[in-house]
Motif scaffolding. Structure first.
Motif, PDB file in Angstrom:
ATOM      1  N   GLY A 202       0.813  -1.204   0.000  1.00  0.00           N
ATOM      2  CA  GLY A 202       0.000   0.000   0.000  1.00  0.00           C
ATOM      3  C   GLY A 202       0.848   1.256   0.000  1.00  0.00           C
ATOM      4  N   MET A 203       1.897   1.268   0.812  1.00  0.00           N
ATOM      5  CA  MET A 203       2.775   2.444   0.857  1.00  0.00           C
ATOM      6  C   MET A 203       3.516   2.632  -0.460  1.00  0.00           C
ATOM      7  SD  MET A 203       4.280   2.546   4.752  1.00  0.00           S
ATOM      8  CE  MET A 203       4.805   0.835   4.814  1.00  0.00           C
ATOM      9  N   LEU A 204       3.893   1.517  -1.097  1.00  0.00           N
ATOM     10  CA  LEU A 204       4.573   1.619  -2.388  1.00  0.00           C
ATOM     11  C   LEU A 204       3.635   2.174  -3.455  1.00  0.00           C
ATOM     12  CD1 LEU A 204       7.132   1.139  -3.974  1.00  0.00           C
ATOM     13  CD2 LEU A 204       6.436  -1.242  -4.318  1.00  0.00           C
ATOM     14  N   ALA A 205       2.362   1.770  -3.415  1.00  0.00           N
ATOM     15  CA  ALA A 205       1.383   2.313  -4.358  1.00  0.00           C
ATOM     16  C   ALA A 205       1.187   3.812  -4.136  1.00  0.00           C
ATOM     17  CB  ALA A 205       0.049   1.572  -4.211  1.00  0.00           C
ATOM     18  N   ILE A 206       1.136   4.218  -2.876  1.00  0.00           N
ATOM     19  CA  ILE A 206       1.000   5.648  -2.562  1.00  0.00           C
ATOM     20  C   ILE A 206       2.200   6.430  -3.097  1.00  0.00           C
ATOM     21  CG2 ILE A 206       0.975   7.319  -0.674  1.00  0.00           C
ATOM     22  CD1 ILE A 206      -0.601   5.293   0.961  1.00  0.00           C
ATOM     23  N   LYS A 207       3.386   5.854  -2.953  1.00  0.00           N
ATOM     24  CA  LYS A 207       4.597   6.508  -3.458  1.00  0.00           C
ATOM     25  C   LYS A 207       4.518   6.695  -4.969  1.00  0.00           C
ATOM     26  CE  LYS A 207       9.592   5.833  -3.885  1.00  0.00           C
ATOM     27  NZ  LYS A 207      10.730   4.923  -3.613  1.00  0.00           N
ATOM     28  N   ASN A 208       4.069   5.646  -5.692  1.00  0.00           N
ATOM     29  CA  ASN A 208       3.950   5.747  -7.143  1.00  0.00           C
ATOM     30  C   ASN A 208       2.919   6.789  -7.555  1.00  0.00           C
ATOM     31  OD1 ASN A 208       5.862   3.778  -7.428  1.00  0.00           O
ATOM     32  ND2 ASN A 208       4.511   2.219  -8.261  1.00  0.00           N
ATOM     33  N   VAL A 209       1.790   6.825  -6.845  1.00  0.00           N
ATOM     34  CA  VAL A 209       0.746   7.803  -7.153  1.00  0.00           C
ATOM     35  C   VAL A 209       1.274   9.218  -6.944  1.00  0.00           C
ATOM     36  CG1 VAL A 209      -1.481   8.708  -6.395  1.00  0.00           C
ATOM     37  CG2 VAL A 209      -1.179   6.255  -6.701  1.00  0.00           C
ATOM     38  N   HIS A 210       2.007   9.402  -5.867  1.00  0.00           N
ATOM     39  CA  HIS A 210       2.564  10.731  -5.579  1.00  0.00           C
ATOM     40  C   HIS A 210       3.514  11.163  -6.686  1.00  0.00           C
ATOM     41  CE1 HIS A 210       3.946  14.091  -3.151  1.00  0.00           C
ATOM     42  NE2 HIS A 210       5.200  13.720  -3.372  1.00  0.00           N
ATOM     43  N   GLN A 211       4.316  10.225  -7.194  1.00  0.00           N
ATOM     44  CA  GLN A 211       5.241  10.568  -8.273  1.00  0.00           C
ATOM     45  C   GLN A 211       4.505  10.867  -9.570  1.00  0.00           C
ATOM     46  OE1 GLN A 211       7.832   7.154  -8.400  1.00  0.00           O
ATOM     47  NE2 GLN A 211       9.167   7.924  -6.764  1.00  0.00           N
ATOM     48  N   LEU A 212       3.425  10.116  -9.835  1.00  0.00           N
ATOM     49  CA  LEU A 212       2.693  10.308 -11.081  1.00  0.00           C
ATOM     50  C   LEU A 212       1.932  11.625 -11.132  1.00  0.00           C
ATOM     51  CD1 LEU A 212       1.203   6.849 -12.111  1.00  0.00           C
ATOM     52  CD2 LEU A 212       2.905   8.220 -13.291  1.00  0.00           C
ATOM     53  N   GLN A 241      -9.072   6.315  -8.556  1.00  0.00           N
ATOM     54  CA  GLN A 241     -10.239   5.904  -7.782  1.00  0.00           C
ATOM     55  C   GLN A 241     -10.065   4.478  -7.273  1.00  0.00           C
ATOM     56  OE1 GLN A 241     -13.677   7.531  -7.415  1.00  0.00           O
ATOM     57  NE2 GLN A 241     -12.334   9.295  -7.583  1.00  0.00           N
ATOM     58  N   LEU A 242      -9.569   3.606  -8.140  1.00  0.00           N
ATOM     59  CA  LEU A 242      -9.357   2.211  -7.738  1.00  0.00           C
ATOM     60  C   LEU A 242      -8.231   2.095  -6.704  1.00  0.00           C
ATOM     61  CD1 LEU A 242      -9.770   0.475 -11.211  1.00  0.00           C
ATOM     62  CD2 LEU A 242     -11.268   0.222  -9.225  1.00  0.00           C
ATOM     63  N   VAL A 243      -7.225   2.945  -6.847  1.00  0.00           N
ATOM     64  CA  VAL A 243      -6.152   2.965  -5.840  1.00  0.00           C
ATOM     65  C   VAL A 243      -6.716   3.357  -4.478  1.00  0.00           C
ATOM     66  CG1 VAL A 243      -4.053   4.150  -5.103  1.00  0.00           C
ATOM     67  CG2 VAL A 243      -4.276   3.389  -7.464  1.00  0.00           C
ATOM     68  N   ARG A 244      -7.574   4.346  -4.436  1.00  0.00           N
ATOM     69  CA  ARG A 244      -8.174   4.780  -3.175  1.00  0.00           C
ATOM     70  C   ARG A 244      -9.040   3.673  -2.559  1.00  0.00           C
ATOM     71  NH1 ARG A 244     -10.873  10.572  -4.046  1.00  0.00           N
ATOM     72  NH2 ARG A 244     -11.184  10.324  -1.797  1.00  0.00           N
ATOM     73  N   ILE A 245      -9.817   2.993  -3.402  1.00  0.00           N
ATOM     74  CA  ILE A 245     -10.634   1.879  -2.923  1.00  0.00           C
ATOM     75  C   ILE A 245      -9.748   0.797  -2.312  1.00  0.00           C
ATOM     76  CG2 ILE A 245     -12.039  -0.079  -3.719  1.00  0.00           C
ATOM     77  CD1 ILE A 245     -13.419   1.846  -5.643  1.00  0.00           C
ATOM     78  N   LEU A 246      -8.675   0.473  -3.030  1.00  0.00           N
ATOM     79  CA  LEU A 246      -7.764  -0.576  -2.555  1.00  0.00           C
ATOM     80  C   LEU A 246      -7.094  -0.175  -1.246  1.00  0.00           C
ATOM     81  CD1 LEU A 246      -6.295  -3.260  -3.054  1.00  0.00           C
ATOM     82  CD2 LEU A 246      -4.606  -1.973  -4.381  1.00  0.00           C
TER      83      LEU A 246
END
Length: 323
Positions: A202-212, A241-246
């Motif tokens: 989850g933290m890695l996904a947040i990091k990727n979203v922040h970079q994007l 949206q799907l990232v937030r749901i996950l």
């Protein structure tokens, strides 16, 4: 005498607590969970979402939750909350209940892990990495993981039995101390490893979203799962949206399973200690309370999705409006 009375009152309070938890909030959670998981499966199969690999993982996740609700959670509510024990009536029901408990308890978070990996891939700054997120890969991963856990957890069919403790008192248990010890270690390892892995992903996904957010990435046909062109903003908005749901599903799972994880560690550390009958009763009561909180993630996903995702809310409205 006063100390004994205090201990008895404490144990009685614990027993009433877990009984009423399963009897009232448990019954409500059971109904809401069944309705919510059913609606979630419908939403993630809507045309606007079903072409996305993450939606495929989330559909499988809610199907697994729905199965857990109508098997394990229903049986627990009837048994603990209302004293209607049905799983010990036959050896087949005993083994089936434990089999589904072992398998689904790992399958649901495993599907969240797969969905997390998919979100990490699709939010990667690297275009080649994003192309690895495909519907075909999602279906193959779901089938492989499901078969793996169904086969791996087949042991209750052979090693569990219905044991009579007293007249009209039966439990599903094993007569093998080696098997019991193996289950104990496995439960502790699983309860530590899965939440930790989910939190890390989850933290890695947040990091990727922040970079994007600071990059302009053109959408890929393979990643989008369709040959039709869509705008970059639309592509990003839906995937975010799907990232937030996950992420909310991961947070709920980790928080609700933490008490069970802590208590499993306590049981493993104190397993060699001599415990009185009062201590055993207290431990059993606390374990029931922790298990109740552990059931929450399987029942509330639909309602947390409503809170965090506008797309999800809109699709639910369309279902009720028959659009």
């Amino acid at each position: 005498m006063s100390s004994q009375s205090t201990t008895t009152d404490y144990i009685n309070s614990l027993q009433l607590t877990y009984k009423y938890l399963f009897q009232y909030p448990g019954s409500i959670m059971l109904v809401l969970g069944f309705v919510g998981s059913s609606l979630s499966c419908i939403v993630f199969n809507k045309k606007i979402l079903r072409k996305n690999p993450c939606s495929i993982y989330m559909t499988a996740f809610h199907i697994s939750n729905l199965t857990q609700i109508v098997t394990l959670i229903l049986a627990s509510v009837l048994s603990i909350g209302y004293g209607m024990t049905i799983v010990t009536r036959t050896l087949g029901l005993c083994r089936f209940n434990l089999y589904t408990a072992f398998a689904l308890d790992v399958l649901s978070p495993s599907l969240l892990i797969l969905a997390s990996i998919d979100r990490i891939l699709v939010t990667s700054p690297n275009a080649l990495t994003r192309q690895r997120s495909t519907c075909r890969r999602a279906y193959i991963s779901i089938v492989c993981v499901t078969l793996l856990w169904l086969l791996f957890h087949s042991h209750p069919w052979f090693l569990m039995s219905v044991i009579q403790l007293a007249p009209d008192v039966f439990i599903c248990y094993t007569q093998s101390p080696i098997y019991l010890s193996a289950i104990s270690y496995y439960t502790v390892i699983k309860s530590i490893l899965i939440p930790s892995l989910l939190a890390s992903l989850g933290m890695l996904a947040i990091k990727n979203v922040h970079q994007l957010r600071f990059r302009l990435v053109a959408p890929d046909v393979l990643t989008m799962g369709t040959g039709k062109g869509r705008s970059i903003q639309s592509f990003h908005a839906r995937d975010y949206q799907l990232v937030r749901i996950l992420l909310i599903d991961i947070c709920v799972y980790v928080m609700c399973t933490y008490p069970q994880t802590a208590f499993n560690l306590y049981l493993q550390i104190t397993q060699s200690n001599m415990k009185s009958a009062d201590q055993i009763q207290a431990d059993t009561s606390i374990q029931y309370i922790c298990s109740f909180f552990g059931y929450i993630p399987y029942c509330v996903g639909f309602y947390t999705n409503l809170v965090v995702s506008k797309t999800f809310r809109n699709e639910v409205k369309h279902i009720f409006l028959c659009k």
